[in-house]
Scaffold this motif. Structure first.
Motif, PDB file in Angstrom:
ATOM      1  N   GLU A   1       0.807  -1.220   0.000  1.00 56.41           N
ATOM      2  CA  GLU A   1       0.000   0.000   0.000  1.00 56.41           C
ATOM      3  C   GLU A   1       0.841   1.270   0.000  1.00 56.41           C
ATOM      4  N   ARG A   2       1.993   1.249   0.624  1.00 56.36           N
ATOM      5  CA  ARG A   2       2.802   2.461   0.717  1.00 56.36           C
ATOM      6  C   ARG A   2       3.123   2.991  -0.668  1.00 56.36           C
ATOM      7  N   ALA A   3       3.194   4.307  -0.790  1.00 56.39           N
ATOM      8  CA  ALA A   3       3.499   4.933  -2.070  1.00 56.39           C
ATOM      9  C   ALA A   3       4.441   6.107  -1.849  1.00 56.39           C
ATOM     10  N   SER A   4       5.354   6.293  -2.770  1.00 56.95           N
ATOM     11  CA  SER A   4       6.341   7.368  -2.680  1.00 56.95           C
ATOM     12  C   SER A   4       6.131   8.402  -3.767  1.00 56.95           C
ATOM     13  N   LEU A   5       6.350   9.649  -3.383  1.00 58.93           N
ATOM     14  CA  LEU A   5       6.361  10.743  -4.337  1.00 58.93           C
ATOM     15  C   LEU A   5       7.753  11.339  -4.396  1.00 58.93           C
ATOM     16  N   TRP A   6       8.146  11.755  -5.584  1.00 62.33           N
ATOM     17  CA  TRP A   6       9.369  12.521  -5.788  1.00 62.33           C
ATOM     18  C   TRP A   6       9.023  13.968  -5.478  1.00 62.33           C
ATOM     19  N   MET A   7       9.883  14.661  -4.750  1.00 59.44           N
ATOM     20  CA  MET A   7       9.686  16.074  -4.449  1.00 59.44           C
ATOM     21  C   MET A   7      10.957  16.799  -4.842  1.00 59.44           C
ATOM     22  N   GLY A   8      10.836  17.733  -5.779  1.00 63.99           N
ATOM     23  CA  GLY A   8      12.019  18.390  -6.309  1.00 63.99           C
ATOM     24  C   GLY A   8      12.023  19.889  -6.139  1.00 63.99           C
ATOM     25  N   ASP A   9      13.096  20.495  -6.674  1.00 60.03           N
ATOM     26  CA  ASP A   9      13.327  21.931  -6.632  1.00 60.03           C
ATOM     27  C   ASP A   9      13.426  22.425  -5.192  1.00 60.03           C
ATOM     28  N   LEU A  10      14.137  21.643  -4.359  1.00 60.99           N
ATOM     29  CA  LEU A  10      14.287  21.974  -2.942  1.00 60.99           C
ATOM     30  C   LEU A  10      15.474  22.903  -2.722  1.00 60.99           C
ATOM     31  N   GLU A  11      15.354  23.750  -1.732  1.00 60.63           N
ATOM     32  CA  GLU A  11      16.455  24.620  -1.309  1.00 60.63           C
ATOM     33  C   GLU A  11      17.456  23.796  -0.500  1.00 60.63           C
ATOM     34  N   PRO A  12      18.734  24.183  -0.507  1.00 59.18           N
ATOM     35  CA  PRO A  12      19.749  23.428   0.247  1.00 59.18           C
ATOM     36  C   PRO A  12      19.451  23.303   1.747  1.00 59.18           C
ATOM     37  N   TRP A  13      18.772  24.287   2.335  1.00 60.09           N
ATOM     38  CA  TRP A  13      18.478  24.246   3.770  1.00 60.09           C
ATOM     39  C   TRP A  13      17.302  23.342   4.117  1.00 60.09           C
ATOM     40  N   MET A  14      16.562  22.868   3.126  1.00 58.54           N
ATOM     41  CA  MET A  14      15.410  21.997   3.369  1.00 58.54           C
ATOM     42  C   MET A  14      15.913  20.572   3.606  1.00 58.54           C
TER      43      MET A  14
ATOM     44  N   CYS B   1      14.052  14.805  -3.124  1.00 60.25           N
ATOM     45  CA  CYS B   1      13.927  13.746  -2.133  1.00 60.25           C
ATOM     46  C   CYS B   1      12.769  12.840  -2.531  1.00 60.25           C
ATOM     47  N   PHE B   2      12.600  11.773  -1.774  1.00 62.25           N
ATOM     48  CA  PHE B   2      11.454  10.888  -1.924  1.00 62.25           C
ATOM     49  C   PHE B   2      10.686  10.919  -0.616  1.00 62.25           C
ATOM     50  N   VAL B   3       9.376  11.065  -0.729  1.00 58.90           N
ATOM     51  CA  VAL B   3       8.504  11.153   0.439  1.00 58.90           C
ATOM     52  C   VAL B   3       7.587   9.940   0.420  1.00 58.90           C
ATOM     53  N   ASP B   4       7.652   9.128   1.475  1.00 56.29           N
ATOM     54  CA  ASP B   4       6.822   7.927   1.593  1.00 56.29           C
ATOM     55  C   ASP B   4       5.550   8.237   2.371  1.00 56.29           C
ATOM     56  N   PHE B   5       4.418   7.927   1.751  1.00 53.99           N
ATOM     57  CA  PHE B   5       3.112   8.109   2.378  1.00 53.99           C
ATOM     58  C   PHE B   5       2.554   6.755   2.780  1.00 53.99           C
ATOM     59  N   ALA B   6       1.608   6.754   3.702  1.00 53.03           N
ATOM     60  CA  ALA B   6       1.080   5.514   4.275  1.00 53.03           C
ATOM     61  C   ALA B   6       0.280   4.680   3.286  1.00 53.03           C
ATOM     62  N   SER B   7      -0.266   5.306   2.254  1.00 53.83           N
ATOM     63  CA  SER B   7      -1.084   4.548   1.311  1.00 53.83           C
ATOM     64  C   SER B   7      -1.055   5.199  -0.059  1.00 53.83           C
TER      65      SER B   7
ATOM     66  N   GLY C   1       9.030   3.099  -9.209  1.00 54.63           N
ATOM     67  CA  GLY C   1       9.150   2.013  -8.246  1.00 54.63           C
ATOM     68  C   GLY C   1       8.410   2.261  -6.954  1.00 54.63           C
ATOM     69  N   SER C   2       7.482   3.240  -6.952  1.00 61.18           N
ATOM     70  CA  SER C   2       6.770   3.590  -5.721  1.00 61.18           C
ATOM     71  C   SER C   2       5.706   2.572  -5.345  1.00 61.18           C
ATOM     72  N   GLY C   3       5.423   1.644  -6.246  1.00 61.89           N
ATOM     73  CA  GLY C   3       4.369   0.688  -5.969  1.00 61.89           C
ATOM     74  C   GLY C   3       3.027   1.151  -6.510  1.00 61.89           C
TER      75      GLY C   3
END
Length: 98
Positions: free
Chosen positions: A6-19, A52-58, A88-90
């Motif tokens: 069930e878990r699914a990942s999103l790609w999150m981009g354009d981040l600042e270095p301090w994030m 980064c990659f952010v994993d969500f519960a579903s 590959g997030s499922g």
């Protein structure tokens, strides 16, 4: 169906270095989501590669987040949420099981 499927990942981009991971976890918590974050770093310098990659519960939660936040302002910053499905997030596998 198991939680792992069930878990699914999103790609999150354009981040600042301090994030960093902690800041991103707190950001998503303030939006109502408990997530895990995997920051991608430059191998030679160790600094953030800007995504980064952010994993969500579903899958449902990740789908909702993608449609609700992508392209909108990140609170407290001058940045915009840039989100997409992580390969590959499922996401495809979970949909194919139904």
């Amino acid at each position: 169906m198991s939680f792992a499927v069930e878990r699914a990942s999103l790609w999150m981009g354009d981040l600042e270095p301090w994030m960093d991971e902690n800041w991103l976890r707190q950001l998503w918590l303030s939006c109502g989501y408990m997530v895990s974050v995997k920051m991608i770093r430059d191998r030679s310098t160790g600094t953030s590669a800007g995504y980064c990659f952010v994993d969500f519960a579903s899958l449902a939660e990740a789908t909702h987040v993608l449609s609700r936040f992508n392209g909108h302002a990140i609170p407290g910053t001058g940045r915009i949420f840039k989100l997409n499905w992580a390969s590959g997030s499922g996401q495809l596998g979970a949909r194919d099981l139904g």
